[in-house]
Design an enzyme around this catalytic site. Structure first.
Site, PDB file in Angstrom:
ATOM      1  N   LYS A  77       3.152  -8.621  31.363  1.00  0.00           N
ATOM      2  CA  LYS A  77       1.940  -8.080  31.990  1.00  0.00           C
ATOM      3  C   LYS A  77       1.046  -9.258  32.377  1.00  0.00           C
ATOM      4  O   LYS A  77       0.384  -9.848  31.523  1.00  0.00           O
ATOM      5  CB  LYS A  77       1.220  -7.160  30.996  1.00  0.00           C
ATOM      6  N   GLU A 121      -2.403 -16.138  20.787  1.00  0.00           N
ATOM      7  CA  GLU A 121      -2.958 -17.461  21.103  1.00  0.00           C
ATOM      8  C   GLU A 121      -4.327 -17.179  21.703  1.00  0.00           C
ATOM      9  O   GLU A 121      -4.428 -16.657  22.814  1.00  0.00           O
ATOM     10  CB  GLU A 121      -2.030 -18.195  22.066  1.00  0.00           C
ATOM     11  N   CYS A 129      -8.080 -23.008  26.926  1.00  0.00           N
ATOM     12  CA  CYS A 129      -8.401 -22.607  25.555  1.00  0.00           C
ATOM     13  C   CYS A 129      -8.550 -23.822  24.640  1.00  0.00           C
ATOM     14  O   CYS A 129      -9.335 -23.798  23.706  1.00  0.00           O
ATOM     15  CB  CYS A 129      -7.376 -21.625  25.021  1.00  0.00           C
TER      16      CYS A 129
HETATM   17  P1  NAP Z   1      -8.843 -10.669  27.712  1.00  0.00           P
HETATM   18  O1  NAP Z   1      -9.898  -9.635  27.844  1.00  0.00           O
HETATM   19  O2  NAP Z   1      -8.659 -11.337  26.437  1.00  0.00           O
HETATM   20  O3  NAP Z   1      -7.439 -10.040  28.048  1.00  0.00           O
HETATM   21  C1  NAP Z   1      -7.219  -9.256  29.162  1.00  0.00           C
HETATM   22  C2  NAP Z   1      -5.803  -8.745  29.074  1.00  0.00           C
HETATM   23  O4  NAP Z   1      -5.647  -7.984  27.894  1.00  0.00           O
HETATM   24  C3  NAP Z   1      -5.444  -7.877  30.223  1.00  0.00           C
HETATM   25  O5  NAP Z   1      -4.120  -8.206  30.630  1.00  0.00           O
HETATM   26  C4  NAP Z   1      -5.488  -6.486  29.649  1.00  0.00           C
HETATM   27  O6  NAP Z   1      -4.513  -5.663  30.227  1.00  0.00           O
HETATM   28  C5  NAP Z   1      -5.183  -6.700  28.180  1.00  0.00           C
HETATM   29  N1  NAP Z   1      -5.885  -5.747  27.317  1.00  0.00           N
HETATM   30  C6  NAP Z   1      -7.153  -5.326  27.421  1.00  0.00           C
HETATM   31  N2  NAP Z   1      -7.444  -4.459  26.428  1.00  0.00           N
HETATM   32  C7  NAP Z   1      -6.324  -4.335  25.681  1.00  0.00           C
HETATM   33  C8  NAP Z   1      -6.001  -3.597  24.503  1.00  0.00           C
HETATM   34  N3  NAP Z   1      -6.863  -2.793  23.906  1.00  0.00           N
HETATM   35  N4  NAP Z   1      -4.755  -3.736  24.003  1.00  0.00           N
HETATM   36  C9  NAP Z   1      -3.863  -4.542  24.592  1.00  0.00           C
HETATM   37  N5  NAP Z   1      -4.116  -5.258  25.710  1.00  0.00           N
HETATM   38  C10 NAP Z   1      -5.334  -5.159  26.240  1.00  0.00           C
HETATM   39  O7  NAP Z   1      -8.979 -11.747  28.838  1.00  0.00           O
HETATM   40  P2  NAP Z   1     -10.011 -11.891  30.023  1.00  0.00           P
HETATM   41  O8  NAP Z   1     -10.913 -10.746  30.216  1.00  0.00           O
HETATM   42  O9  NAP Z   1      -9.215 -12.254  31.200  1.00  0.00           O
HETATM   43  O10 NAP Z   1     -10.830 -13.133  29.500  1.00  0.00           O
HETATM   44  C11 NAP Z   1     -11.873 -12.958  28.574  1.00  0.00           C
HETATM   45  C12 NAP Z   1     -12.014 -14.150  27.696  1.00  0.00           C
HETATM   46  O11 NAP Z   1     -10.754 -14.486  27.104  1.00  0.00           O
HETATM   47  C13 NAP Z   1     -12.412 -15.420  28.398  1.00  0.00           C
HETATM   48  O12 NAP Z   1     -13.775 -15.517  28.578  1.00  0.00           O
HETATM   49  C14 NAP Z   1     -11.909 -16.461  27.443  1.00  0.00           C
HETATM   50  O13 NAP Z   1     -12.825 -16.687  26.419  1.00  0.00           O
HETATM   51  C15 NAP Z   1     -10.698 -15.847  26.843  1.00  0.00           C
HETATM   52  N6  NAP Z   1      -9.483 -16.403  27.434  1.00  0.00           N
HETATM   53  C16 NAP Z   1      -8.755 -17.184  26.644  1.00  0.00           C
HETATM   54  C17 NAP Z   1      -7.615 -17.746  27.151  1.00  0.00           C
HETATM   55  C18 NAP Z   1      -6.784 -18.624  26.319  1.00  0.00           C
HETATM   56  O14 NAP Z   1      -6.010 -19.388  26.852  1.00  0.00           O
HETATM   57  N7  NAP Z   1      -6.844 -18.536  25.011  1.00  0.00           N
HETATM   58  C19 NAP Z   1      -7.231 -17.507  28.453  1.00  0.00           C
HETATM   59  C20 NAP Z   1      -8.013 -16.669  29.245  1.00  0.00           C
HETATM   60  C21 NAP Z   1      -9.127 -16.101  28.700  1.00  0.00           C
HETATM   61  P3  NAP Z   1      -4.831  -4.120  30.561  1.00  0.00           P
HETATM   62  O15 NAP Z   1      -6.238  -4.081  31.037  1.00  0.00           O
HETATM   63  O16 NAP Z   1      -3.872  -3.677  31.574  1.00  0.00           O
HETATM   64  O17 NAP Z   1      -4.618  -3.415  29.281  1.00  0.00           O
END
Ligand code: NAP
Ligand code: MG
Length: 497
Positions: A192, A267, A302
């Site tokens: 995904k 991660e 990250c």
């Molecule tokens: P996120 O909210 O952590 O993840 C979004 C992903 O998670 C989408 O693919 C979504 O797919 C899925 N998701 C959402 N709710 C879920 C649930 N209840 N169960 C399972 N899957 C679920 O990432 P983001 O909104 O893109 O980024 C938010 C923050 O994440 C950033 O500000 C940053 O701090 C952090 N981030 C960290 C990294 C890293 O490398 N560690 C990378 C990017 C972002 P669906 O909506 O289809 O379910």
């Protein structure tokens, strides 16, 4: 004569780019069951880029069923290892052949500069896939010395269906960090991609089939709102690997616990400390490295060195060098090969980072940057920003995930280590010193999955596991250790005679 790959070259290439937005299930591109779609925007200018299948539970069920069928049929898991290796290497070669197309797609979808996608994301993805492909026929089990009446082995066996939910900061590379070891180990995969950057994952799925990876073994289900949840709750998914925020990571772990106890690998975020001691061997180099550690990829890493801890005696000198070095990271148009940085992933993330900049302006001293830039249409561009703050400031402890560096001044090594270890995160850290005892003491004491000495983020080598201590996650991507995440250990004991 070789063509000059200038801005005009990439703009022209963009005109002829064919973009696939359908899901890839059981070896074919398909619309979502309900025919629903969402729009993938380019953060370069905020304009629509592609219409993408909005998969939901029904599509997840089809993809998981296809993965399960292919796994049970043994068309991948039971191939001779050399054949699996050959198919994965062929897939990597096809990515190489399509490198420019994939790099352009990645830049358009994520706002990354084309110099990064051609020079970093794509070569890194191909290297990862090749590395795990080459490992396929070098996996060994154990034969313990036991009672001679018995013969026993300890072997690794593929798990079955592995789901991967990956982020937008390195869309293809983060996907490869999951699917390469999972496929190398013989699993079937349902990927995904982030709704903010789904296009390259969809494109490489067709290449996988072309490379001879059988239908059902590699599936891609884009979606916006329910796919991750459906995968993490699915009773026929054996393992879910996730990179992203701690909030979603927790939900995935809870979903796994409340469904079938599938294996969960997380991660998550970081707030990594980069410590510069007064006996740092080279202050200009440390400053240049500190700037790269936070401003590369617009700070959306990250393991970014988002906290720079500097010992008081060299603070002024280091900060002056740092402000100069930061000027090299002014954003430019992502399709201009001269641009070192590009756009933030989207307006939502842009607003979140801008909010932290406002908080910083209230609680700390702004040393550089702090402004948005308008470079193209509705693009999301931010200046590299540096604050001088107290160790307890919010911007010194919360993950911002943007081009914002917080500098903290300290007096002793003990104090620096305590500050470095005070957040809930533990992804990466670094220390700069000419004293081997200081390097040894600090690298041992820093609670982080990766610790550098006199460099930051320099060596990208698949031999090193990548992942976090504490709330930065569990498990590790990369290295042979990652392969074991996607296998079960089996003890086999046979009585002889
Ligand atoms: P996120 O909210 O952590 O993840 C979004 C992903 O998670 C989408 O693919 C979504 O797919 C899925 N998701 C959402 N709710 C879920 C649930 N209840 N169960 C399972 N899957 C679920 O990432 P983001 O909104 O893109 O980024 C938010 C923050 O994440 C950033 O500000 C940053 O701090 C952090 N981030 C960290 C990294 C890293 O490398 N560690 C990378 C990017 C972002 P669906 O909506 O289809 O379910
Ligand atoms: Mg996009």
């Amino acid at each position: 004569m070789t063509q000059v790959k200038d801005r005009a070259y990439w703009f022209e290439k963009r005109e002829t780019l064919q973009i696939e937005g359908r899901a890839f299930i059981d070896g074919a591109y398909v619309d979502a069951c309900k025919g629903a779609t969402f729009c993938s925007y380019s953060p370069i200018d905020g304009q629509p880029l592609a219409t993408v299948a909005a998969c939901t539970d029904a599509d997840v069920n089809l993809a998981v069923a296809a993965a399960r069928r292919s796994f049970n049929a043994g068309v991948w898991a039971d191939l001779p290892p050399r054949e699996r290796k050959a198919a994965l290497l062929k897939w990597a070669a096809l990515m190489q052949a399509h490198l420019e197309e994939l790099a352009l797609l990645e830049s358009l979808d994520s706002g990354k500069p084309i110099s990064d996608t051609t020079g970093g994301d794509l070569p890194g993805t191909i290297y990862c896939l090749e590395w795990f492909a080459e490992l396929v026929d070098k996996v060994h089990g154990e034969v313990p010395a036991i009672d001679p009446q018995f013969f026993g082995t300890v072997t690794h066996q593929a798990l079955g269906v592995v789901a991967a939910v990956v982020p937008w900061n390195y869309p293809l590379l983060m996907a490869a960090w999951k699917f390469s070891p999972a496929l190398a180990a013989g699993n079937s995969v349902v990927l995904k991609p982030s709704e903010k950057s789904p296009l390259t994952a969809l494109r490489i799925a067709g290449l996988a089939l072309q490379a001879g990876i059988p239908a059902g073994v590699f599936n891609v289900v884009p979606g916006d709102g329910s796919v991750g949840r459906a995968l993490s709750l699915h009773l026929d998914v054996d393992c879910i690997a996730f990179t992203g925020s701690g909030k979603v990571g927790r939900q995935i772990a809870a979903n796994a616990a409340s469904s079938n106890l599938k294996r969960v690998w997380l991660e998550l975020g970081g707030k990594s400390a980069n410590i510069v001691m007064a006996d740092c061997p080279d202050i200009p180099r440390a400053a240049a490295s500190a700037a790269a550690a936070i401003f590369a990829n617009m700070g959306q890493i990250c393991s970014a060195g988002s906290r720079l801890l500097v010992q008081r005696a060299v603070a002024d000198e280091l900060i002056a060098e740092l402000i100069e070095a930061a000027k090299g990271y002014q954003p430019g148009h992502p399709l201009d090969p001269q641009s070192v940085t590009g756009s933030i992933i989207d307006r939502i993330q842009f607003e979140q980072v801008a909010r932290y900049i406002d908080i910083g302006k209230r609680e700390a001293r702004l040393l550089a940057g702090g402004n948005a830039l308008s470079l193209a249409g509705e693009g999301a561009y931010l200046e590299p920003t540096i604050f001088l703050a107290d160790a307890n400031a919010r911007i010194a402890n919360e993950e911002i995930f943007g081009p914002v560096l917080t500098v903290i001044v300290f007096d002793t090594l003990e104090e620096a280590i305590a500050i470095a270890n005070q957040t809930e995160y533990g992804l990466a850290a670094a220390v700069w010193s000419s004293n081997i005892d200081t390097l040894r003491t600090a690298t041992r004491a820093l609670k982080a999955g990766t610790v550098w000495g006199n460099c930051y983020d320099e060596l990208v080598d698949m031999n090193f596991p990548f992942g976090g201590f504490k709330e930065s996650g569990n498990g590790r991507d990369n290295s042979a250790h990652a392969l074991s995440k996607y296998t079960e250990l089996k003890s086999t004991i046979i009585r002889c005679g």
